[in-house]
Enzyme design. Sequence first.
Site, PDB file in Angstrom:
ATOM      1  N   HIS A  70       0.719  -1.344  -0.053  1.00  0.00           N
ATOM      2  CA  HIS A  70       0.236  -0.243   0.430  1.00  0.00           C
ATOM      3  C   HIS A  70       0.738   1.427   0.023  1.00  0.00           C
ATOM      4  O   HIS A  70      -0.090   2.518  -0.631  1.00  0.00           O
ATOM      5  CB  HIS A  70      -1.106  -0.386   1.152  1.00  0.00           C
ATOM      6  CG  HIS A  70      -2.048  -1.444   1.447  1.00  0.00           C
ATOM      7  ND1 HIS A  70      -2.120  -1.985   2.617  1.00  0.00           N
ATOM      8  CD2 HIS A  70      -3.711  -0.964   0.399  1.00  0.00           C
ATOM      9  CE1 HIS A  70      -3.272  -2.910   1.326  1.00  0.00           C
ATOM     10  NE2 HIS A  70      -3.520  -2.172   0.837  1.00  0.00           N
ATOM     11  N   CYS A  92       2.866  -2.034  -4.398  1.00  0.00           N
ATOM     12  CA  CYS A  92       2.782  -1.985  -6.066  1.00  0.00           C
ATOM     13  C   CYS A  92       2.631  -0.730  -6.786  1.00  0.00           C
ATOM     14  O   CYS A  92       2.206   0.132  -6.250  1.00  0.00           O
ATOM     15  CB  CYS A  92       0.922  -2.340  -5.562  1.00  0.00           C
ATOM     16  SG  CYS A  92       0.123  -2.736  -6.890  1.00  0.00           S
ATOM     17  N   GLU A 122      -2.771   2.949   2.280  1.00  0.00           N
ATOM     18  CA  GLU A 122      -2.723   3.937   0.535  1.00  0.00           C
ATOM     19  C   GLU A 122      -3.289   5.258   0.547  1.00  0.00           C
ATOM     20  O   GLU A 122      -2.382   5.639  -0.819  1.00  0.00           O
ATOM     21  CB  GLU A 122      -4.052   2.816  -0.120  1.00  0.00           C
ATOM     22  CG  GLU A 122      -3.959   3.266  -1.819  1.00  0.00           C
ATOM     23  CD  GLU A 122      -4.783   2.460  -2.220  1.00  0.00           C
ATOM     24  OE1 GLU A 122      -5.282   1.894  -2.113  1.00  0.00           O
ATOM     25  OE2 GLU A 122      -5.065   3.147  -3.546  1.00  0.00           O
ATOM     26  N   THR A 158      -7.847   1.738  -5.303  1.00  0.00           N
ATOM     27  CA  THR A 158      -7.599   1.389  -5.730  1.00  0.00           C
ATOM     28  C   THR A 158      -8.863   0.247  -6.264  1.00  0.00           C
ATOM     29  O   THR A 158      -8.887  -0.722  -6.709  1.00  0.00           O
ATOM     30  CB  THR A 158      -5.878   0.494  -6.402  1.00  0.00           C
ATOM     31  OG1 THR A 158      -5.607  -0.045  -4.778  1.00  0.00           O
ATOM     32  CG2 THR A 158      -5.164   1.144  -6.692  1.00  0.00           C
ATOM     33  N   SER A 215      -9.752  -3.950   2.600  1.00  0.00           N
ATOM     34  CA  SER A 215     -10.621  -2.866   2.007  1.00  0.00           C
ATOM     35  C   SER A 215     -11.329  -3.827   0.719  1.00  0.00           C
ATOM     36  O   SER A 215     -12.560  -3.570   0.583  1.00  0.00           O
ATOM     37  CB  SER A 215     -10.693  -1.887   1.464  1.00  0.00           C
ATOM     38  OG  SER A 215      -9.361  -1.739   0.471  1.00  0.00           O
ATOM     39  N   ASN A 216     -10.506  -4.764  -0.589  1.00  0.00           N
ATOM     40  CA  ASN A 216     -11.053  -5.417  -1.173  1.00  0.00           C
ATOM     41  C   ASN A 216     -11.999  -6.231  -1.088  1.00  0.00           C
ATOM     42  O   ASN A 216     -12.337  -6.455  -1.678  1.00  0.00           O
ATOM     43  CB  ASN A 216      -9.779  -5.121  -2.578  1.00  0.00           C
ATOM     44  CG  ASN A 216      -8.995  -6.667  -1.900  1.00  0.00           C
ATOM     45  OD1 ASN A 216      -8.901  -7.242  -1.947  1.00  0.00           O
ATOM     46  ND2 ASN A 216      -8.250  -6.685  -0.911  1.00  0.00           N
ATOM     47  N   SER A 258      -5.693 -11.083  -0.803  1.00  0.00           N
ATOM     48  CA  SER A 258      -4.508 -10.759  -0.044  1.00  0.00           C
ATOM     49  C   SER A 258      -4.349 -11.989   0.555  1.00  0.00           C
ATOM     50  O   SER A 258      -3.686 -12.353   1.056  1.00  0.00           O
ATOM     51  CB  SER A 258      -4.106  -9.841   1.284  1.00  0.00           C
ATOM     52  OG  SER A 258      -4.435  -8.533   0.690  1.00  0.00           O
TER      53      SER A 258
HETATM   54 FE1  F3S Z   1      -1.766  -3.591  -6.626  1.00  0.00          FE
HETATM   55 FE2  F3S Z   1      -4.368  -3.830  -7.575  1.00  0.00          FE
HETATM   56 FE3  F3S Z   1      -2.590  -5.566  -5.622  1.00  0.00          FE
HETATM   57  S1  F3S Z   1      -3.933  -1.701  -6.831  1.00  0.00           S
HETATM   58  S2  F3S Z   1      -1.948  -4.983  -4.633  1.00  0.00           S
HETATM   59  S3  F3S Z   1      -2.681  -5.229  -8.396  1.00  0.00           S
HETATM   60  S4  F3S Z   1      -5.619  -5.508  -6.125  1.00  0.00           S
END
Ligand code: F3S
Length: 277
Positions: A70, A92, A122, A158, A215-216, A258
């Site tokens: 992040h 990333c 982030e 993102t 959060s995702n 993750s």
């Molecule tokens: Fe990067 Fe997208 Fe994963 S921002 S860390 S590729 S969810």
Amino acid sequence: MKIQLAESYGFCFGVKRAIKIAEENRNSSTYGPLIHNANEIDRLKNDFNVALSENLDTFKAGEIAVIRTHGIPKQELSLLQERKVNVVDATCPYVTKPQQICEEMSAQGYDIIIFGDESHPEIKGVKSYAVGNVFVINSPVEVDDLHTREKVAVVAQTTRKIEEYQEIVSRLMASHKEVRVFNTICNATFDNQDAVRKLAQQADVMIVIGGKNSSNTKQLHSISQEFCPDSYHIESQEDLQADWFKGKNFCGISAGASTPDWIIDDVIAKINALTNS
Ligand code: F3S
């Protein structure tokens, strides 16, 4: 019980890359959690002696600091570099991009608007790159309370939903002379979101696996719930409850960006055990 994985789920490119970088830097420390997954962080500690430090002052000259996916605020990065800490950047590239946009556009005189969660690492990082005015909003209605100048540049966290971002942009267009829009929402998020949307329409129970702070994963769970009310966000097989599967025939599974495959495999094994007993 039929169990089906979403067409796209789990680790994204950025997380895979960060884990590889950490594994290549045995005996180092990450500054802040590398990714939002406590189990994977434990595995890196146990198998690669990659520790976690939340305190910048613990890093001494010559030591390695691995920067998390992040990213971190610009000022903290400068401090580490000034102290001659060996910085290994696992941010990333999709997060580095909005950092750069923030820096460049604010240097060109644009007020920066960030669509995201101000308390998320982030966004703290991205925000720190602005050299002028910067505003963080968490929903489209907040556009109406902004007091910006006429020229604005806008980026999104993102993991945000594209529909909300589009609404923000159209509200900004109605009230500003110049709006520069950068689509910084990550494709990996789109892919996992599209797949969970599709699967949740068929399943009668959905399990979404990922860290409680991720959060995702929360987004995936919220999309899943729109189509399948019996959607559960869990961190590991330990959170599963037998009741959830009573009278159900089709269990869909998705996982946040993750979440490693071995946690997903454990969840599937446990669902099989719960529903076959
Ligand atoms: Fe990067 Fe997208 Fe994963 S921002 S860390 S590729 S969810």
